[in-house]
Design a protein around this motif. Structure first.
Motif, PDB file in Angstrom:
ATOM      1  N   GLN A   1      -3.899  -6.499  -9.216  1.00 45.33           N
ATOM      2  CA  GLN A   1      -3.800  -6.563  -7.768  1.00 45.33           C
ATOM      3  C   GLN A   1      -3.242  -7.900  -7.271  1.00 45.33           C
ATOM      4  O   GLN A   1      -2.931  -8.047  -6.079  1.00 45.33           O
ATOM      5  CB  GLN A   1      -5.169  -6.316  -7.119  1.00 45.33           C
ATOM      6  CG  GLN A   1      -6.186  -7.439  -7.274  1.00 45.33           C
ATOM      7  CD  GLN A   1      -6.944  -7.370  -8.584  1.00 45.33           C
ATOM      8  OE1 GLN A   1      -6.585  -6.591  -9.467  1.00 45.33           O
ATOM      9  NE2 GLN A   1      -7.984  -8.151  -8.697  1.00 45.33           N
TER      10      GLN A   1
ATOM     11  N   GLN B   1      -0.673  -1.232  -9.966  1.00 40.91           N
ATOM     12  CA  GLN B   1      -0.543  -1.743  -8.604  1.00 40.91           C
ATOM     13  C   GLN B   1      -0.882  -0.664  -7.582  1.00 40.91           C
ATOM     14  O   GLN B   1      -1.521  -0.927  -6.557  1.00 40.91           O
ATOM     15  CB  GLN B   1       0.890  -2.239  -8.369  1.00 40.91           C
ATOM     16  CG  GLN B   1       1.232  -3.522  -9.091  1.00 40.91           C
ATOM     17  CD  GLN B   1       2.657  -3.946  -8.786  1.00 40.91           C
ATOM     18  OE1 GLN B   1       3.620  -3.230  -9.079  1.00 40.91           O
ATOM     19  NE2 GLN B   1       2.800  -5.103  -8.182  1.00 40.91           N
ATOM     20  N   LYS B   2      -0.466   0.550  -7.871  1.00 40.92           N
ATOM     21  CA  LYS B   2      -0.748   1.661  -6.960  1.00 40.92           C
ATOM     22  C   LYS B   2      -2.238   1.975  -6.921  1.00 40.92           C
ATOM     23  O   LYS B   2      -2.806   2.201  -5.851  1.00 40.92           O
ATOM     24  CB  LYS B   2       0.042   2.893  -7.412  1.00 40.92           C
ATOM     25  CG  LYS B   2      -0.207   4.134  -6.569  1.00 40.92           C
ATOM     26  CD  LYS B   2       0.576   5.315  -7.126  1.00 40.92           C
ATOM     27  CE  LYS B   2       0.264   6.602  -6.376  1.00 40.92           C
ATOM     28  NZ  LYS B   2       0.994   7.769  -6.952  1.00 40.92           N
TER      29      LYS B   2
ATOM     30  N   ARG C   1      -4.117  -0.407  -4.912  1.00 45.41           N
ATOM     31  CA  ARG C   1      -3.646  -0.414  -3.530  1.00 45.41           C
ATOM     32  C   ARG C   1      -2.952  -1.716  -3.158  1.00 45.41           C
ATOM     33  O   ARG C   1      -2.980  -2.141  -2.010  1.00 45.41           O
ATOM     34  CB  ARG C   1      -4.807  -0.151  -2.563  1.00 45.41           C
ATOM     35  CG  ARG C   1      -5.425   1.224  -2.748  1.00 45.41           C
ATOM     36  CD  ARG C   1      -6.508   1.496  -1.733  1.00 45.41           C
ATOM     37  NE  ARG C   1      -7.067   2.831  -1.910  1.00 45.41           N
ATOM     38  CZ  ARG C   1      -8.051   3.338  -1.160  1.00 45.41           C
ATOM     39  NH1 ARG C   1      -8.576   2.617  -0.188  1.00 45.41           N
ATOM     40  NH2 ARG C   1      -8.499   4.551  -1.396  1.00 45.41           N
ATOM     41  N   GLN C   2      -2.327  -2.338  -4.147  1.00 48.19           N
ATOM     42  CA  GLN C   2      -1.522  -3.512  -3.846  1.00 48.19           C
ATOM     43  C   GLN C   2      -0.247  -3.107  -3.128  1.00 48.19           C
ATOM     44  O   GLN C   2       0.263  -3.837  -2.275  1.00 48.19           O
ATOM     45  CB  GLN C   2      -1.189  -4.260  -5.130  1.00 48.19           C
ATOM     46  CG  GLN C   2      -0.352  -5.517  -4.913  1.00 48.19           C
ATOM     47  CD  GLN C   2       0.108  -6.127  -6.204  1.00 48.19           C
ATOM     48  OE1 GLN C   2      -0.486  -5.923  -7.235  1.00 48.19           O
ATOM     49  NE2 GLN C   2       1.201  -6.885  -6.151  1.00 48.19           N
ATOM     50  N   ILE C   3       0.278  -1.956  -3.514  1.00 45.83           N
ATOM     51  CA  ILE C   3       1.456  -1.415  -2.839  1.00 45.83           C
ATOM     52  C   ILE C   3       1.137   0.015  -2.387  1.00 45.83           C
ATOM     53  O   ILE C   3       0.289   0.689  -2.965  1.00 45.83           O
ATOM     54  CB  ILE C   3       2.684  -1.426  -3.757  1.00 45.83           C
ATOM     55  CG1 ILE C   3       2.406  -0.670  -5.055  1.00 45.83           C
ATOM     56  CG2 ILE C   3       3.118  -2.850  -4.062  1.00 45.83           C
ATOM     57  CD1 ILE C   3       3.600  -0.581  -5.985  1.00 45.83           C
ATOM     58  N   GLU C   4       1.836   0.458  -1.351  1.00 47.66           N
ATOM     59  CA  GLU C   4       1.617   1.802  -0.824  1.00 47.66           C
ATOM     60  C   GLU C   4       2.180   2.865  -1.778  1.00 47.66           C
ATOM     61  O   GLU C   4       2.996   2.564  -2.659  1.00 47.66           O
ATOM     62  CB  GLU C   4       2.277   1.936   0.551  1.00 47.66           C
ATOM     63  CG  GLU C   4       1.706   1.009   1.607  1.00 47.66           C
ATOM     64  CD  GLU C   4       0.259   1.321   1.916  1.00 47.66           C
ATOM     65  OE1 GLU C   4      -0.150   2.495   1.768  1.00 47.66           O
ATOM     66  OE2 GLU C   4      -0.475   0.395   2.299  1.00 47.66           O
ATOM     67  N   ARG C   5       1.729   4.078  -1.562  1.00 48.99           N
ATOM     68  CA  ARG C   5       2.122   5.172  -2.457  1.00 48.99           C
ATOM     69  C   ARG C   5       3.626   5.398  -2.444  1.00 48.99           C
ATOM     70  O   ARG C   5       4.248   5.570  -3.507  1.00 48.99           O
ATOM     71  CB  ARG C   5       1.394   6.446  -2.025  1.00 48.99           C
ATOM     72  CG  ARG C   5       1.729   7.655  -2.879  1.00 48.99           C
ATOM     73  CD  ARG C   5       0.947   8.860  -2.425  1.00 48.99           C
ATOM     74  NE  ARG C   5       1.284  10.036  -3.214  1.00 48.99           N
ATOM     75  CZ  ARG C   5       0.756  11.243  -3.045  1.00 48.99           C
ATOM     76  NH1 ARG C   5      -0.170  11.421  -2.098  1.00 48.99           N
ATOM     77  NH2 ARG C   5       1.116  12.258  -3.811  1.00 48.99           N
ATOM     78  N   ASP C   6       4.244   5.388  -1.255  1.00 48.47           N
ATOM     79  CA  ASP C   6       5.690   5.625  -1.165  1.00 48.47           C
ATOM     80  C   ASP C   6       6.464   4.518  -1.880  1.00 48.47           C
ATOM     81  O   ASP C   6       7.454   4.789  -2.586  1.00 48.47           O
ATOM     82  CB  ASP C   6       6.115   5.699   0.300  1.00 48.47           C
ATOM     83  CG  ASP C   6       5.558   6.938   0.989  1.00 48.47           C
ATOM     84  OD1 ASP C   6       5.162   7.892   0.268  1.00 48.47           O
ATOM     85  OD2 ASP C   6       5.493   6.955   2.232  1.00 48.47           O
ATOM     86  N   ALA C   7       6.017   3.267  -1.692  1.00 50.90           N
ATOM     87  CA  ALA C   7       6.689   2.151  -2.356  1.00 50.90           C
ATOM     88  C   ALA C   7       6.527   2.246  -3.874  1.00 50.90           C
ATOM     89  O   ALA C   7       7.462   1.960  -4.633  1.00 50.90           O
ATOM     90  CB  ALA C   7       6.135   0.828  -1.847  1.00 50.90           C
ATOM     91  N   ALA C   8       5.335   2.666  -4.311  1.00 48.76           N
ATOM     92  CA  ALA C   8       5.101   2.821  -5.750  1.00 48.76           C
ATOM     93  C   ALA C   8       5.986   3.914  -6.328  1.00 48.76           C
ATOM     94  O   ALA C   8       6.563   3.755  -7.422  1.00 48.76           O
ATOM     95  CB  ALA C   8       3.631   3.123  -6.004  1.00 48.76           C
ATOM     96  N   ASN C   9       6.117   5.028  -5.610  1.00 49.61           N
ATOM     97  CA  ASN C   9       6.985   6.116  -6.083  1.00 49.61           C
ATOM     98  C   ASN C   9       8.445   5.671  -6.151  1.00 49.61           C
ATOM     99  O   ASN C   9       9.188   6.049  -7.071  1.00 49.61           O
ATOM    100  CB  ASN C   9       6.847   7.323  -5.164  1.00 49.61           C
ATOM    101  CG  ASN C   9       5.489   8.000  -5.313  1.00 49.61           C
ATOM    102  OD1 ASN C   9       4.803   7.833  -6.327  1.00 49.61           O
ATOM    103  ND2 ASN C   9       5.096   8.760  -4.315  1.00 49.61           N
TER     104      ASN C   9
END
Length: 288
Positions: free
Chosen positions: A186, A214-215, A218-226
């Motif tokens: 994180q 990271q996903k 919750r360091q990055i949002e789901r859309d950004a992770a995808n």
């Protein structure tokens, strides 16, 4: 609050008891050592209550005297600790303001009043004071000692990472970032540096695992992770086109599914499907 209510309830009960005795006059005869003592019930009740109260007060006094050495020592210990935390707070503020002399002074003062084992922040203030004094070698040694303490390990890795960045030693910086990311994905500074290193050396599976961590934290949002996964999977597919076409096709299709609007993923997925169809047609021709 509960103690006050209990005290009021006891006083109320005693009041009711004395009122009940006042409405029912009587006498009590006590024979002791050949003498007879005759008193009213009210006087006897008052005497009993007075004796009980006297015993409780005497017990409280004896207990207070018995515990007085511990109470006094605890008072001075708490006062000493409060002075130590005040010095630590002032030192941290001085370090943040860039006042190295005051930070060093408060470090020594706090270390005398509080044990570093009791308050690890003294070690941080000590390292910060060394940095402000220009003693980078001493600061690195203090950050390295923090690695032995689980509570301070990430802080030590952060300090060593920044020192390596200052010296331009990218390999050392990435080493410390990788250790931190393995424990705490994180942490943005650690994860981003490690992700950059993994992609540069083509460790796509390691990079994908880190993005997933990271996903999950919750360091990055789901859309950004995808989106990141799609980019990494596309790069992985490009790297495996010749060596492992099946794995490349799987990675490309997954990337296209995660980010349909990502053109490189769509292009390589289509190419892999066309190649697969060409291989099948060629096999049929050979069979005929």
């Amino acid at each position: 609050m509960i103690r006050i209510l209990i005290f009021l309830a006891v006083v109320f009960a005693l009041g009711l008891g004395f009122a009940w005795l006042a409405d029912r006059p009587g006498e009590m005869l006590v024979t002791f050592n050949g003498y007879q003592y005759q008193v009213t019930l009210m006087v006897a009740a008052v005497a009993i209550v007075a004796v009980v109260a006297a015993v409780m007060i005497a017990w409280w006094l004896i207990k207070s005297l018995w515990n007085s050495p511990y109470t006094i020592s605890r008072y001075f210990r708490v006062r000493r600790r409060d002075r130590g935390y005040q010095a630590l707070s002032t030192g941290m503020i001085a370090a943040g303001a860039g006042d190295g002399a005051l930070a060093r002074k408060k470090t020594k003062e706090a270390a005398k009043l509080i044990s570093s084992d009791q308050e690890p922040l003294i070690n941080l203030l000590d390292a910060q004071a060394s940095l402000l004094e220009g003693d980078h070698e001493g600061a690195r040694e203090k950050f390295e000692r923090m690695l032995d303490d689980p509570e301070m390990r990430l802080l030590g890795l952060r300090g060593l990472y920044l020192e390596a960045e200052r010296l331009g030693d990218r390999n050392a910086a990435r080493h410390y970032a990788g250790r931190a990311a393995a424990v705490a994905p994180q942490l943005a500074w650690a994860a981003e540096s490690t992700l950059e290193e993994l992609t540069e050396r083509g460790d796509w599976d390691g990079a994908l695992k880190l993005v997933e961590a990271q996903k999950s934290t919750r360091q990055i949002e789901r859309d950004a992770a995808n989106r990141r996964r799609a980019v990494l999977l596309t790069a992985k597919a490009q790297a495996l086109v010749d060596s492992d076409p099946n794995a490349a096709r799987t990675a490309a299709l997954e990337a296209n599914k995660l980010a349909p609007d990502f053109a490189p993923a769509a292009v390589i997925a289509a190419n892999m499907l066309f190649r697969q169809n060409d291989v099948r047609k060629g096999s049929k021709i050979l069979e005929t």
